[in-house]
Motif scaffolding. Structure first.
Motif, mmCIF file in Angstrom:
data_model
loop_
_atom_site.group_PDB
_atom_site.id
_atom_site.type_symbol
_atom_site.label_atom_id
_atom_site.label_comp_id
_atom_site.label_asym_id
_atom_site.label_seq_id
_atom_site.Cartn_x
_atom_site.Cartn_y
_atom_site.Cartn_z
ATOM 1 N N ILE A 130 0.870 -1.180 0.000
ATOM 2 C CA ILE A 130 0.000 0.000 0.000
ATOM 3 C C ILE A 130 0.906 1.229 0.000
ATOM 4 O O ILE A 130 1.614 1.474 0.974
ATOM 5 N N LEU A 131 0.902 1.969 -1.089
ATOM 6 C CA LEU A 131 1.722 3.175 -1.174
ATOM 7 C C LEU A 131 0.958 4.340 -0.556
ATOM 8 O O LEU A 131 -0.233 4.517 -0.795
ATOM 9 N N ARG A 132 1.677 5.134 0.277
ATOM 10 C CA ARG A 132 1.059 6.293 0.916
ATOM 11 C C ARG A 132 1.822 7.552 0.540
ATOM 12 O O ARG A 132 3.019 7.513 0.285
ATOM 13 N N SER A 133 1.102 8.655 0.562
ATOM 14 C CA SER A 133 1.735 9.931 0.233
ATOM 15 C C SER A 133 2.531 10.428 1.437
ATOM 16 O O SER A 133 2.366 9.960 2.562
ATOM 17 N N GLN A 193 0.318 10.271 10.211
ATOM 18 C CA GLN A 193 0.538 9.120 11.087
ATOM 19 C C GLN A 193 1.629 9.421 12.112
ATOM 20 O O GLN A 193 1.491 9.113 13.294
ATOM 21 N N GLU A 209 2.108 13.225 2.847
ATOM 22 C CA GLU A 209 1.158 13.843 3.778
ATOM 23 C C GLU A 209 0.557 12.788 4.711
ATOM 24 O O GLU A 209 0.423 13.007 5.916
ATOM 25 N N GLU A 210 0.195 11.629 4.153
ATOM 26 C CA GLU A 210 -0.369 10.559 4.976
ATOM 27 C C GLU A 210 0.643 10.064 6.012
ATOM 28 O O GLU A 210 0.288 9.801 7.163
ATOM 29 N N LEU A 211 1.903 9.974 5.622
ATOM 30 C CA LEU A 211 2.933 9.557 6.556
ATOM 31 C C LEU A 211 3.131 10.578 7.670
ATOM 32 O O LEU A 211 3.292 10.216 8.838
#
Length: 75
Positions: A54-57, A64, A59-61
């Protein structure tokens, strides 16, 4: 040569790289190679980029990361 010298180093790409300067003496020599515990795969860490299930941007990282830091509280 009155005493045996042990020259420690690494053997990489068919080249011996000594850890210390080589002595200024002549004599018979042997190269004994002790295999590393993990074989060299010839791959770079960069080969792993983009292979997550699942690749995350970014911003999402960051969201978190901030949530995890907030859970720590003031320490």
């Amino acid at each position: 040569m009155s005493q045996t010298r042990i020259i420690r180093g690494r053997y990489v790409g068919r080249t011996f790289i000594p850890d210390d300067p080589l002595p200024d003496i002549d004599g018979a020599a042997e190269l004994v190679i002790t295999p590393a515990t993990l074989p060299q795969s010839g791959r770079s860490i960069a080969d792993a980029f983009g292979t997550a299930s699942i690749l995350r941007s970014g911003e999402e990282l960051l969201v978190q990361l901030q949530a995890e830091r907030d859970e720590w509280g003031d320490r």
